[in-house]
Design a protein around this motif. Structure first.
Motif, PDB file in Angstrom:
ATOM      1  N   ALA A 175      -9.830   1.058   0.431  1.00  0.00           N
ATOM      2  CA  ALA A 175      -9.554   2.273   1.199  1.00  0.00           C
ATOM      3  C   ALA A 175     -10.573   3.345   0.826  1.00  0.00           C
ATOM      4  CB  ALA A 175      -8.141   2.776   0.907  1.00  0.00           C
ATOM      5  N   TYR A 214      -5.007  -4.817  -1.531  1.00  0.00           N
ATOM      6  CA  TYR A 214      -5.582  -5.125  -0.219  1.00  0.00           C
ATOM      7  C   TYR A 214      -7.094  -5.151  -0.397  1.00  0.00           C
ATOM      8  CZ  TYR A 214      -6.985  -4.462   4.664  1.00  0.00           C
ATOM      9  OH  TYR A 214      -7.576  -4.588   5.899  1.00  0.00           O
ATOM     10  N   VAL A 266       0.836  -1.204   0.000  1.00  0.00           N
ATOM     11  CA  VAL A 266       0.000   0.000   0.000  1.00  0.00           C
ATOM     12  C   VAL A 266       0.870   1.252   0.000  1.00  0.00           C
ATOM     13  CG1 VAL A 266      -1.689   1.322   1.325  1.00  0.00           C
ATOM     14  CG2 VAL A 266      -1.940  -1.161   1.129  1.00  0.00           C
ATOM     15  N   CYS A 309      -7.267   5.331  -4.034  1.00  0.00           N
ATOM     16  CA  CYS A 309      -8.017   4.418  -3.167  1.00  0.00           C
ATOM     17  C   CYS A 309      -8.393   3.136  -3.914  1.00  0.00           C
ATOM     18  CB  CYS A 309      -9.268   5.099  -2.633  1.00  0.00           C
ATOM     19  SG  CYS A 309      -8.957   6.397  -1.415  1.00  0.00           S
ATOM     20  N   VAL A 358      -5.433   0.865  -4.054  1.00  0.00           N
ATOM     21  CA  VAL A 358      -5.221   0.172  -2.783  1.00  0.00           C
ATOM     22  C   VAL A 358      -6.050  -1.111  -2.748  1.00  0.00           C
ATOM     23  CG1 VAL A 358      -5.586   0.288  -0.287  1.00  0.00           C
ATOM     24  CG2 VAL A 358      -4.576   2.228  -1.491  1.00  0.00           C
TER      25      VAL A 358
END
Length: 313
Positions: free
Chosen positions: A107, A103, A20, A96, A99
């Motif tokens: 986000a 992940y 990240v 975002c 991200v």
């Protein structure tokens, strides 16, 4: 940092946090860029990210900024958001989204609009700040930027008069001028911040009738006030958003509690969309610059009937 696996993933926590952070590094806003930075230079950000990743929660970024447009007509096109803000918000949405590719919980970004916190010091009327913040939220909705939201002083203190809101925030959270003066003397980063804000205030003051030296003295005094209020706003944000990855639109050194983020290309590390306009170059790139400079290089473009940006001639 813990190394156990992230919920729903075989990737260890440390590796996920580093992935990240690597998405942020190319957009880092800093003055110490001579030596390339890597993830190990930012233990505080790795710690902040780990709080989310260990729990398998969606990451929350907080970004104080997007306060209002500069009052200087030599810098900006008006008091409402324009193409500079649109491009910057789209960039944050895309960040975002990226991200979420490394992940799975993804986000979101809480834009903590701080114009009302120091509007009296930067000489911008509160109705202009309201209009800017409202249009910013409307722009987010129109563009479908679902990972972004706006948080401002109205969310904290409701409909109280703005002078009262500012006084409350200042009295409860702001450091003293004496504390800041001592910090400016001993800390290079705070000194750079103080000088940068003094420069902006000097450039943005359009109705001063005294001498240049008198203006500089007044702006140095106001700069301390802006830093006081900015620190107060940061502490208030931390109270309302205790678990976040803290970003900043100001240059930040390695190891700082906040990570400096650059929204668009500019020749000056301190330039932001609200202190400038944007020039769309012939090669397709976008660059922030003063309106007076952009006018020399391009043609004004309207969007929805309002001045938006310049196209390179």
């Amino acid at each position: 940092m813990p190394t156990e696996s992230v919920t729903g993933s075989s990737r260890p926590v440390r590796q996920t946090c580093a992935a990240v952070l690597e998405l942020l590094l190319p957009h880092r806003r800093a003055t110490d860029t001579a030596v390339p930075a890597d993830v190990d230079d930012f233990p505080e950000q790795l710690r902040q990210l780990a709080e989310f990743v260990e729990a398998g929660d969606r990451i929350v970024f907080t970004l104080p900024g997007f306060p209002c447009k500069s009052p200087s007509p030599a810098k900006v096109l008006g008091h409402l958001p324009d193409e500079g803000e649109r491009l910057s918000l789209t960039f944050l949405e895309d960040l975002c989204r990226a991200v979420g590719e490394v992940y799975e919980p993804g986000a979101r970004m809480e834009i903590c609009s701080d114009g009302h916190v120091f509007g009296d010091l930067i000489r911008v009327p509160d109705p202009h700040i309201d209009a800017y913040s409202d249009e910013l939220a409307a722009l987010i909705r129109r563009e479908g930027l679902t990972r972004l939201s706006v948080f401002d002083l109205r969310d904290v203190l409701g409909d109280l008069p703005y002078d009262e809101k500012r006084a409350r925030v200042h009295d409860e959270y702001a450091p003293t001028v004496e504390e800041l003066r001592a910090e400016v003397r001993r800390d290079e980063h705070t000194l750079a911040l103080y000088r940068g804000i003094t420069r902006f205030l000097t450039e943005d003051t359009v109705d001063f009738t005294g001498t240049r030296s008198a203006l500089q003295r007044e702006c140095r005094r106001r700069a301390y006030g802006v830093i006081q209020r900015s620190r107060a706003w940061g502490d208030l944000i931390a109270e309302h958003h205790p678990r976040t990855v803290r970003l900043s639109i100001h240059p930040q050194p390695r190891g700082a509690a906040k990570f400096g983020i650059r929204l668009l290309d500019a020749t000056d590390a301190w330039t932001t969309p609200w202190h400038s306009t944007v020039l769309h170059r012939a090669d397709g790139s976008w660059q922030l610059m003063r309106r007076a400079d952009a006018e020399q290089q391009g043609t004004l473009v309207l969007r929805d009937g309002r001045p938006s940006h310049f196209e390179e001639s």
